[in-house]
Write a protein that holds these residues in place. Structure first.
Motif, PDB file in Angstrom:
ATOM      1  N   VAL A 140       0.862  -1.180   0.000  1.00 44.62           N
ATOM      2  CA  VAL A 140       0.000   0.000   0.000  1.00 44.62           C
ATOM      3  C   VAL A 140       0.897   1.228   0.000  1.00 44.62           C
ATOM      4  O   VAL A 140       1.711   1.401   0.914  1.00 44.62           O
ATOM      5  CB  VAL A 140      -0.919   0.019   1.247  1.00 44.62           C
ATOM      6  N   ASP A 141       0.780   2.053  -1.025  1.00 47.43           N
ATOM      7  CA  ASP A 141       1.620   3.249  -1.135  1.00 47.43           C
ATOM      8  C   ASP A 141       0.919   4.414  -0.428  1.00 47.43           C
ATOM      9  O   ASP A 141      -0.163   4.827  -0.839  1.00 47.43           O
ATOM     10  CB  ASP A 141       1.839   3.568  -2.613  1.00 47.43           C
ATOM     11  N   LEU A 142       1.547   4.920   0.625  1.00 47.89           N
ATOM     12  CA  LEU A 142       0.942   5.999   1.401  1.00 47.89           C
ATOM     13  C   LEU A 142       1.788   7.276   1.302  1.00 47.89           C
ATOM     14  O   LEU A 142       1.790   8.100   2.222  1.00 47.89           O
ATOM     15  CB  LEU A 142       0.777   5.567   2.865  1.00 47.89           C
ATOM     16  N   LEU A 162       1.216  10.988   2.858  1.00 51.40           N
ATOM     17  CA  LEU A 162       0.298  10.901   4.000  1.00 51.40           C
ATOM     18  C   LEU A 162       1.102  10.605   5.272  1.00 51.40           C
ATOM     19  O   LEU A 162       2.281  10.269   5.208  1.00 51.40           O
ATOM     20  CB  LEU A 162      -0.726   9.787   3.757  1.00 51.40           C
ATOM     21  N   VAL A 168       1.296   8.299   8.842  1.00 54.19           N
ATOM     22  CA  VAL A 168       0.778   7.102   9.505  1.00 54.19           C
ATOM     23  C   VAL A 168       1.110   7.216  11.001  1.00 54.19           C
ATOM     24  O   VAL A 168       2.272   7.341  11.377  1.00 54.19           O
ATOM     25  CB  VAL A 168       1.397   5.825   8.915  1.00 54.19           C
ATOM     26  N   VAL A 186      -4.104   6.282   9.038  1.00 54.87           N
ATOM     27  CA  VAL A 186      -3.563   7.008   7.890  1.00 54.87           C
ATOM     28  C   VAL A 186      -4.223   8.381   7.808  1.00 54.87           C
ATOM     29  O   VAL A 186      -5.441   8.484   7.648  1.00 54.87           O
ATOM     30  CB  VAL A 186      -3.803   6.222   6.583  1.00 54.87           C
ATOM     31  N   ASP A 190      -4.628  12.211   6.245  1.00 57.72           N
ATOM     32  CA  ASP A 190      -4.423  13.200   5.192  1.00 57.72           C
ATOM     33  C   ASP A 190      -4.569  14.577   5.839  1.00 57.72           C
ATOM     34  O   ASP A 190      -5.686  15.009   6.140  1.00 57.72           O
ATOM     35  CB  ASP A 190      -5.468  13.010   4.090  1.00 57.72           C
ATOM     36  N   ARG A 214     -12.204   2.451   6.008  1.00 62.06           N
ATOM     37  CA  ARG A 214     -11.610   3.106   4.844  1.00 62.06           C
ATOM     38  C   ARG A 214     -12.651   3.984   4.214  1.00 62.06           C
ATOM     39  O   ARG A 214     -13.702   3.491   3.807  1.00 62.06           O
ATOM     40  CB  ARG A 214     -11.088   2.074   3.825  1.00 62.06           C
TER      41      ARG A 214
END
Ligand SMILES: [Zn+2]
Length: 464
Positions: free
Chosen positions: A34-36, A39, A41, A382, A384, A426
């Protein structure tokens, strides 16, 4: 957000656990990636003050473990610490059985504090056994003479047992006798408006109670948390006590940080929804609480989530008949983010500390909770920072038909929440099933963690 602070890292999760944190991880065939990028974490948040199963008089709180933890998860809280409050005459065992039954529906992980409504030799003898069962937090009250209030001598006895056994005492600090006197006086004079709730619980009643508690902490050296700190003067006392090395900590809640007693001047049927104890106070108090979070005088933001349905509130015709409590379990991240990080008061690290790491430490859940490091549960949030969140949306708002945060679009957005390796939330989609939450045994408070929370040891502690 790692034990060393913020860092651009890869996090490897296997089953329920974080197994590796570092740079340039090389995924194997079949690994889910999973590319975050862009963002943040953070470790799953810990709300160390909830009421998801409580009767006050004939009314029960609006949220239960099923709806309350749905709101909690949507707000990034993967662990709640609930107060088990025995009914008059009920044993700890019976109360704990009751809470264990209802918490089976929890979607989030959970742990317990136990309230101590009376002190006898037998009660004190039971406390070390509860600590061995993973229940290390004990709540005592200087308020509510009719139900829960203890004398300072009794609280001193509790502290002298709990401290050496590795537990922590949590104190509701209001001078209950003086508050009752002021309430009786107001009622006898026909002053029934909701603002009287604040007038009969003035800041000095909190300050007086906190100074009594600090004397006891000085005598017993028992690690102690003053819960729901509501006024600026309390913080001066806490700061002074901390400078003398006393193991005393402060928790505040979103409603003290954001609301003022002007809400209590609204029309009766609206204002009664803002009745909580201690009462919401002035803008100047709120500013000082924010300062306290910045300087470390306060270590925790918890919610004291305890809303009641309108039906329960509307049955009252006077401020003193209204069940006390306010909602916040889903809104804690956004409200702390807004006044802390977004307003430039503090950074992402302190945000993670006050929402997750510090509560996990004082509650004996660290380092399983409260940190992103190998060996910890894979509870991840996660964030934003440029997104926005409607605090009235479901399930964030909880089950209550009144939400004090309704209509607020707050800065910051949680894109996803993982609990023990499973995506639970999510973007508008709650997949956490009732019953997946697990009881969390709490550890005794170690000297290392105590030193860290007292700011004596600024290095990060990681002791799996
Ligand atoms: Zn409470």
């Amino acid at each position: 957000m790692t034990p060393m602070g913020l860092a651009p890292v890869d996090i490897v999760v296997e089953d329920e656990t974080i197994v590796w944190v570092g740079v340039d991880c090389d995924p194997s065939e079949g690994d889910m990636v999973v590319d975050l990028a862009g963002l943040y974490v953070l470790p799953g948040f810990v709300d160390m003050h909830t009421h998801l199963h409580l009767r006050v008089g004939q009314y029960s709180v609006a949220d239960d473990f099923q709806t309350g933890t749905a709101a909690a998860l949507a707000g990034g809280t993967t662990t709640v610490v609930e107060y088990v409050t025995p009914d008059p005459g009920e044993t700890f065992t019976s109360a704990l059985d009751r809470w264990r039954r209802v918490s089976e529906k929890s979607r989030a992980d959970y742990a317990f504090h136990v309230c101590i409504p009376r002190v006898t030799d037998d009660v004190l003898d039971e406390l070390p056994g509860l600590i061995r069962q993973g229940i290390t937090g004990f709540k005592v009250f200087l308020a509510y003479p009719d139900r829960l209030m203890l004398s300072t001598a009794e609280i001193g006895r509790v502290m002298s047992v709990v401290g050496p056994a590795g537990g922590v005492v949590f104190v509701h600090a209001e001078d209950g006798v003086e508050v009752e006197r002021l309430r009786a006086e107001a009622v006898s004079m026909g002053r029934k408006a909701p603002i009287e709730h604040a007038r009969t619980r003035p800041a000095r009643t909190e300050v007086e109670a906190v100074s009594l508690i600090l004397d006891l902490v000085e005598k017993t050296r028992c690690p102690t948390v003053v819960v729901h700190v509501s006024c600026g003067e309390t913080m001066e006392l806490l700061a002074e006590a901390r400078s003398r090395g006393l193991p005393v900590f402060g928790e505040t809640c979103p409603h003290y940080l954001w609301l003022t007693e002007r809400q209590l001047l609204r029309p009766f049927e609206e204002a009664i929804h803002y009745i909580c104890s201690p009462p919401i106070r002035t803008a100047s108090d709120a500013m000082k609480l924010w300062d306290g979070l910045c300087t470390g005088v306060l270590q925790f933001v918890a919610t004291d989530h305890c809303p009641f349905f309108s039906e329960a509130r509307n049955s009252a015709d006077s401020f003193d008949k209204v069940p006390n409590g306010i909602s916040g379990i889903g809104a804690r991240f956004n409200l702390t983010f807004a006044g802390g990080l977004y307003s430039g008061r503090f950074g992402m690290e302190r945000l993670a500390h006050v929402l997750s790491t510090h509560p996990a430490m004082i509650c004996g859940l660290y380092p399983r909770k409260g940190v992103i490091a190998p060996g910890a549960d894979a509870d991840l949030v996660v964030v934003d920072p440029f997104g926005r969140t409607d605090l009235g949306e479901e399930p964030l708002a909880g089950a209550c038909d009144f939400n004090p945060w309704e209509g607020i679009e707050a800065p910051g957005r949680l894109l996803a929440v993982m609990g023990r390796g499973e995506w639970l939330w999510r973007e508008h989609d709650l997949s956490a099933k009732p019953g997946r939450g697990r009881f969390q045994e709490r550890r005794r408070l170690s000297h290392n963690l105590l030193a860290h929370l007292l700011g004596k040891d600024m290095a990060w502690i990681f002791c799996p």
